[in-house]
Design a protein around this motif. Structure first.
Motif, PDB file in Angstrom:
ATOM      1  N   PRO A  97       0.829  -1.206   0.000  1.00 33.08           N
ATOM      2  CA  PRO A  97       0.000   0.000   0.000  1.00 33.08           C
ATOM      3  C   PRO A  97       0.866   1.261   0.000  1.00 33.08           C
ATOM      4  CG  PRO A  97      -0.853  -1.596   1.561  1.00 33.08           C
ATOM      5  CD  PRO A  97       0.459  -2.139   1.085  1.00 33.08           C
ATOM      6  N   GLY A  98       0.506   2.203  -0.836  1.00 37.37           N
ATOM      7  CA  GLY A  98       1.238   3.447  -0.948  1.00 37.37           C
ATOM      8  C   GLY A  98       2.267   3.471  -2.059  1.00 37.37           C
ATOM      9  N   ASP A  99       2.627   2.308  -2.594  1.00 39.54           N
ATOM     10  CA  ASP A  99       3.591   2.275  -3.697  1.00 39.54           C
ATOM     11  C   ASP A  99       2.998   2.938  -4.941  1.00 39.54           C
ATOM     12  OD1 ASP A  99       5.282   0.895  -2.076  1.00 39.54           O
ATOM     13  OD2 ASP A  99       5.198  -1.003  -3.173  1.00 39.54           O
ATOM     14  N   GLN A 100       3.817   3.706  -5.648  1.00 38.18           N
ATOM     15  CA  GLN A 100       3.379   4.344  -6.880  1.00 38.18           C
ATOM     16  C   GLN A 100       4.267   3.932  -8.053  1.00 38.18           C
ATOM     17  OE1 GLN A 100       2.286   8.405  -6.275  1.00 38.18           O
ATOM     18  NE2 GLN A 100       1.633   8.738  -8.399  1.00 38.18           N
TER      19      GLN A 100
ATOM     20  N   GLU B 173       3.216   5.362 -22.027  1.00 36.42           N
ATOM     21  CA  GLU B 173       2.422   6.229 -21.151  1.00 36.42           C
ATOM     22  C   GLU B 173       0.949   6.075 -21.513  1.00 36.42           C
ATOM     23  OE1 GLU B 173       1.955  10.978 -20.001  1.00 36.42           O
ATOM     24  OE2 GLU B 173       3.544  10.292 -21.350  1.00 36.42           O
ATOM     25  N   GLY B 174       0.145   5.873 -20.477  1.00 37.95           N
ATOM     26  CA  GLY B 174      -1.284   5.692 -20.700  1.00 37.95           C
ATOM     27  C   GLY B 174      -1.730   4.255 -20.757  1.00 37.95           C
TER      28      GLY B 174
ATOM     29  N   VAL C 111      -4.482   0.556 -12.835  1.00 37.35           N
ATOM     30  CA  VAL C 111      -3.674   1.773 -12.809  1.00 37.35           C
ATOM     31  C   VAL C 111      -3.183   2.049 -14.225  1.00 37.35           C
ATOM     32  CG1 VAL C 111      -2.953   1.557 -10.396  1.00 37.35           C
ATOM     33  CG2 VAL C 111      -1.650   0.389 -12.181  1.00 37.35           C
ATOM     34  N   PHE C 112      -2.592   3.223 -14.415  1.00 39.20           N
ATOM     35  CA  PHE C 112      -2.092   3.608 -15.733  1.00 39.20           C
ATOM     36  C   PHE C 112      -0.617   3.962 -15.651  1.00 39.20           C
ATOM     37  CE2 PHE C 112      -6.611   4.312 -15.820  1.00 39.20           C
ATOM     38  CZ  PHE C 112      -6.988   3.798 -17.053  1.00 39.20           C
ATOM     39  N   VAL C 113       0.090   3.678 -16.716  1.00 42.14           N
ATOM     40  CA  VAL C 113       1.520   3.946 -16.784  1.00 42.14           C
ATOM     41  C   VAL C 113       1.744   5.433 -17.026  1.00 42.14           C
ATOM     42  CG1 VAL C 113       3.650   3.502 -18.081  1.00 42.14           C
ATOM     43  CG2 VAL C 113       2.024   1.634 -17.650  1.00 42.14           C
ATOM     44  N   THR C 114       2.617   6.031 -16.223  1.00 45.24           N
ATOM     45  CA  THR C 114       3.011   7.417 -16.475  1.00 45.24           C
ATOM     46  C   THR C 114       4.458   7.525 -16.953  1.00 45.24           C
ATOM     47  OG1 THR C 114       3.637   7.727 -14.156  1.00 45.24           O
ATOM     48  CG2 THR C 114       1.377   8.307 -14.779  1.00 45.24           C
TER      49      THR C 114
ATOM     50  N   LEU D  96       3.436   4.794 -11.907  1.00 45.10           N
ATOM     51  CA  LEU D  96       1.982   4.682 -11.996  1.00 45.10           C
ATOM     52  C   LEU D  96       1.324   6.034 -11.751  1.00 45.10           C
ATOM     53  CD1 LEU D  96       1.587   1.414  -9.875  1.00 45.10           C
ATOM     54  CD2 LEU D  96       1.986   1.616 -12.348  1.00 45.10           C
ATOM     55  N   ASP D  97       0.063   6.136 -12.178  1.00 49.29           N
ATOM     56  CA  ASP D  97      -0.656   7.402 -12.049  1.00 49.29           C
ATOM     57  C   ASP D  97      -1.268   7.591 -10.670  1.00 49.29           C
ATOM     58  OD1 ASP D  97      -2.620   5.400 -12.374  1.00 49.29           O
ATOM     59  OD2 ASP D  97      -4.049   6.879 -13.155  1.00 49.29           O
ATOM     60  N   ARG D  98      -1.185   6.592  -9.813  1.00 55.36           N
ATOM     61  CA  ARG D  98      -1.772   6.698  -8.472  1.00 55.36           C
ATOM     62  C   ARG D  98      -1.074   5.714  -7.545  1.00 55.36           C
ATOM     63  NH1 ARG D  98      -7.409   4.464 -10.724  1.00 55.36           N
ATOM     64  NH2 ARG D  98      -6.495   5.465 -12.525  1.00 55.36           N
ATOM     65  N   SER D  99      -1.280   5.897  -6.263  1.00 60.80           N
ATOM     66  CA  SER D  99      -0.712   4.991  -5.274  1.00 60.80           C
ATOM     67  C   SER D  99      -1.598   3.759  -5.124  1.00 60.80           C
ATOM     68  CB  SER D  99      -0.571   5.695  -3.912  1.00 60.80           C
ATOM     69  OG  SER D  99       0.298   6.799  -4.011  1.00 60.80           O
TER      70      SER D  99
END
Length: 1006
Positions: A241-244, A257-258, A276-279, A288-291
């Motif tokens: 949890p919390g990893d981005q 990306e995306g 999740v989405f690749v940034t 990732l776009d979120r944690s």
């Protein structure tokens, strides 16, 4: 038929109908189309346009929440089922008959060029056709929303232009080619090719009575090649949890990306998959776009977490994802390649209830039409005898009410592909005779019906609506009706029930021939060509009595390869059912092999009404089974690892207090389970079974071997009586027991009211631990098996009287020793020896003393003596040591012969001994020998052995006519001689066993 050239077009092969100069034409079309192609951003911005268009989610993937509500079709209840769907070519051609065509291509050209169509490009609701010898290239932009498109020639997508075909139904005819990229020149990484199956209203059953339309119906060659990319991967470290970011073992191929990723959840009872989405990508690190919200760590540090990539730049999409309005694909030609394509929102067959157009059985009542065979990616009856397989590689299937990737009566190789959120099963071999491979695929998340695997199977005489042989509905990763497949390095996670299933009774999707029958447990209908069977297996299959027209039931075909597959966070690990059921044999080297299987975090099965199904529910069909073997024979399980892990806590959450009080078995879990009393002959080697309530439950019949294995569970191995069979033998060799808080090897007999006299007093092979016999507590010499008249009634007074040769009342109150001395009976055939000892590994029993010299058991190969005429030695792979002895051309049926004897000298301890032989009698006229011990009387040993194969029989007591009443020889300690003489020619003798332990031999013996 056409073939590819090196420049992106088509070559005309011998007899090709696409056109001899197609290479130059396609190249010219591609070059001239450069000014027609909009940018990728412009195309993505306009893809969702249309009168009934579903909005598209971020990065072009369908957004379920945005589907137009007005497009949902709700058929009235009680509607008549559609007729059986044989899908012959005429039914498909009728959808796109030439008299319906509104726009017909006149020449080679690009789609949007009016000259290609003779003046008018197809518009909305058009019924377009590309005739034979015409090639049309879609080179940028979107087409109008067509009703149908019929391809008799060739349709190609430009490899470097964003192109979008929109049609309700796409039919490619025989001799046609559909090309969306090719292997040497796939759709470019910065381009996108899309086919959208548009929603033009409910299916018109007057026009399409079989409900085939809305999708791709491919009778011709199909080539689909998107940009290669890493489709899924184990992770180098478990996300928390919390990893981005994610750490992969190596840099992924072509992650942009995306791109949409799914990190697989680890909880078997909660959906903790995270989209999740690749940034950004830097080496093996993916930003990732979120944690992340959840803990994705497995229960052991050497197990892995996993991620899928769902984005592909070739896409097949349903515009409306309401189930009755979705598209599907059905490939029916002999040459198909689908590589690196995304199939989003496809499939119309709904596995939440049985299909409505069965060949056998009654369809469910009062339900909307639910035709079978409408799946996301489906090879439909293309034949298994082709030289080259279809290929599926790098495909992503997202969403679906039925199945994801389906091989049905076809030959296909499916590799490096993923399914996500497919309701019934991700990857399927549907009927039993399929050929090909499933390698390195990952099936993630299936909601499932909550019904048991067997719940919809058809049986002759079964009139229950919905029992129509509808399978793979329970929520599974991989469902294999057939065994002739190579299944390696796959992963299944997040499924309501088993990650992997072998259900090997064939699906017979044709009318039965005279004499054929469908049984719910046993496969007898011949459906698999013998020419595809291994040469060493073929002779044995021919002997199985189920060969017809060069075919045998696929139920008897060994599993080709099942190796290094993994299940986690699911309601079951691996279920093997109907495998060689009814055809048990003892050629261990021919057994099907399950190797390197891993299951962890296995949880309960929650039924549709919310209750948990215990592991033994149904026929061991419940949840919390790591490996379940049902109605199956002849298996070897090697190097398998089963870890309950987070299943323990998940089960506590799932079972409420009321159910736990009334049904405490709902909290159970079993690493290796079986149903009762049907499986035969399984050898387990190199197991690692950890954390379960019960590590393993041996088979109630036949041979169970645990060898070189580790068990660390509440109870490690639990031997319940469970309909014991005289042929049962349970052997544990070099096994390590850890934990075992409730017992390491726990042995227990059934309660008296669950057994009959024969189950209590007949011997069986018993349990052997490191070469020493295990005895039940109830075999103590001072134990009283029949304490009162109530027990007599429970066991059967008449049976007891017949068994002991005295009135059953005389047996009451006597100990095992008294019963054995007076009547020759005792629990499990004999009292335990006085020198049996307790052992810390055994709960509920005792262990035989270490072997002493001289021994109590002696084995002989029949040929291990001087062979004298008329005996001779012959070869047979079914024999121990592959040789046996037989007498030919003689008859001595009235008295023993004076010479030509086989003699075996041995030394034993003093006591009472029995003699067994492993023999085969080809007919009732050659089924006997003469036998004697030392200088005693000759005994006529008739009815010996099996009539189809070698099997064990004991030397009978000559004073009775019952061959099962065995002779006991009183032997003093020292040397003795066993002599066998011929009586009838043709009787085959393989092996001999002299025993004073009371156990019966099975298999090859020692």
């Amino acid at each position: 038929m056409s073939r590819e050239n090196n420049d992106g077009g088509f070559d005309a092969g011998d007899g090709g109908r696409v056109g001899s100069d197609i290479e130059e034409r396609v190249a010219a079309l591609e070059k001239g189309a450069s000014d027609l192609a909009p940018t990728r951003r412009l195309l993505l911005a306009t893809l969702g346009a249309g009168t009934a268009g579903a909005a598209l989610g971020r990065f072009g993937l369908p957004n379920l929440a945005s589907v137009a509500a007005g497009g949902v079709e709700v058929p009235p209840p009680g509607r008549a089922a559609s007729p059986p769907d044989h899908h012959d070519q005429s039914a498909i051609e009728a959808l796109v008959s030439e008299d319906q065509v509104t726009h017909r291509a006149k020449r080679d050209g690009t789609w949007h060029d009016p000259r290609t169509w003779g003046g008018s490009v197809p518009d909305d609701f058009a019924r377009a056709q590309i005739p034979a010898d015409v090639t049309v290239t879609l080179a940028g932009g979107s087409t109008a929303r067509l009703k149908t498109l019929r391809v008799d020639g060739a349709l190609a997508f430009h490899p470097k232009r964003d192109s979008h075909l929109r049609t309700e139904t796409l039919v490619t005819m025989p001799e046609s080619v559909l090309q969306i990229g090719r292997e040497s020149r796939p759709i470019a990484r910065d381009s996108e090719a899309r086919v959208t199956f548009v929603d033009l209203g409910p299916i018109d059953e007057d026009w399409d009575p079989e409900r085939l339309s809305t999708g791709l119906l491919a009778l011709g060659e199909v080539r689909v090649h998107g940009t290669e990319k890493t489709t899924w991967s184990a992770l180098a470290s478990a996300p928390m949890p919390g990893d981005q970011s994610l750490e992969l073992p190596e840099e992924p191929t072509n992650w942009d990306e995306g791109d949409r990723l799914v990190v697989a959840g680890m909880d078997p009872m909660a959906n903790e998959d995270e989209e999740v989405f690749v940034t950004g990508v830097s080496g093996s690190t993916v930003e990732l776009d979120r944690s992340l919200k959840y803990d994705h760590s497995p229960p052991k540090s050497d197990l892995s977490a996993y991620v899928q990539n769902l984005d592909r730049n070739v896409q097949f999409v349903s515009e409306n994802e309401a189930v009755p309005r979705r598209g599907h694909t059905m490939f029916m030609s002999r040459k198909v390649a689908v590589h690196y394509a995304g199939l989003y929102g496809l499939g119309r067959t709904d596995k939440s209830y049985a299909f409505t157009n069965p060949i056998h059985g009654k369809p469910p009542e009062d339900v909307p039409p639910n035709p079978r065979a409408r799946y996301a990616l489906h090879f439909h009856k293309t034949g298994i005898e082709t030289e080259e397989p279809h290929t599926v590689k790098g495909v992503a299937v997202r969403g679906g009410p039925g199945w994801g990737v389906v091989n049905h009566h076809s030959y296909a190789e499916v590799t490096d592909s993923v399914t996500y959120d497919v309701f019934g099963a991700g990857f399927v071999a549907e009927a039993g005779n399929e050929r090909g491979t499933f390698k390195r695929n990952f099936a993630l998340r299936s909601e499932g019906s909550g019904d048991l695997p067997d719940s919809r199977d058809f049986d002759m005489g079964d009139d229950d609506p919905g029992d129509v042989d509808d399978f793979g509905h329970g929520g599974h990763g991989f469902w294999f009706q057939g065994p002739a497949l190579t299944i390696e390095d796959n992963v299944a996670a997040g499924h309501r029930h088993h990650g992997f299933v072998f259900w090997n009774r064939p699906l017979i999707d044709r009318e039965l021939r005279p004499g054929e029958e469908i049984h719910d447990r046993r496969g007898t209908v011949a459906n698999f060509p013998l020419k595809f069977v291994d040469d060493e297996q073929m002779p044995h299959l021919v002997e199985s009595d189920h060969v017809y027209d060069g075919k045998v039931s696929s139920a008897y075909v060994p599993i080709e390869s099942f190796r290094n597959n993994t299940t986690f966070a699911s309601g079951g690990g691996l279920d093997i059912s109907r495998h060689q059921f009814g055809w048990d044999h003892e050629r261990f080297e021919d057994y099907s092999v399950v190797e390197g299987f891993t299951a962890f975090n296995v949880g309960p099965l929650v039924r549709s009404w919310g209750r948990v199904a215990a592991p033994d529910h149904g026929n061991a069909e419940g949840g919390n089974n790591g490996l379940s073997i049902r109605y199956s024979h002849n298996l070897r399980v090697k190097d398998t690892r089963l870890v309950w892990g987070r299943g323990r806590e998940a089960t506590k959450r799932a079972v409420d207090d009321e159910q736990a009080e009334k049904h405490p078995e709902s909290l159970n879990s079993v690493g290796i389970n079986r149903n009762t009393p049907y499986p035969f002959h399984v050898v387990f080697e190199g197991l690692d079974v950890e954390g379960w309530k019960v590590g393993a439950r041996p088979l109630p019949r036949g041979i169970t071997v645990y060898r070189d294995s580790r068990f660390a569970n509440d109870v490690n191995v639990s031997v319940e009586d469970g309909h014991p069979h005289p042929s049962r033998r349970i052997k544990l060799e070099n096994c390590t027991f850890e934990r075992g808080s409730r017992g390491n090897l726990r042995v227990a007999l059934d309660e008296p009211d669950d057994r009959g006299a024969d189950e209590v007093f007949d011997p069986d092979g018993g349990v052997v631990l490191d070469g020493r016999q295990v005895y039940y507590e109830a075999q103590r010499p001072d134990h009283v098996p029949i304490p009162d008249q109530k027990t007599v009634d429970q066991l059967g007074a008449d049976d007891l009287t017949e068994l002991a040769g005295t009135d059953a009342g005389n047996l009451v109150g006597k100990t095992n020793r008294q019963l054995y001395d007076e009547y020759g009976i005792a629990v499990k055939g004999r009292p335990m020896p006085d020198d049996a000892v307790s052992d810390e590994r055994i709960t509920g029993g005792y262990l035989d003393s270490p072997p002493r010299s001289p021994p109590e058991e002696v084995w002989f190969e029949a040929e291990d003596t001087t062979i004298r005429a008329p005996f001779e030695t012959k070869s047979d792979p079914n024999a121990s040591g592959e040789t046996y002895v037989v007498a030919g051309g003689v008859d001595s049926s009235h008295e023993p012969p004076e010479e030509g004897h086989l003699t075996y000298e041995f030394e034993v301890r003093g006591g009472e001994y029995e003699v067994f032989g492993r023999a085969h009698h080809p007919s009732d006229e050659d089924d006997s020998f003469w036998v004697r011990m030392d200088d005693g009387d000759w005994i006529r040993w008739g009815g010996v052995g099996g009539d189809r194969d070698f099997s064990w029989d004991g030397v009978p007591e000559p004073a009775t006519d019952d061959w099962s009443d065995r002779r006991r020889f009183s032997l003093a300690e020292g040397t003795h001689t066993l002599t066998v003489a011929f009586r009838e020619d043709g009787a085959q003798l393989d092996k001999l066993f002299v025993t004073g332990t009371g156990r019966t031999p099975i298999g090859y013996g020692q």
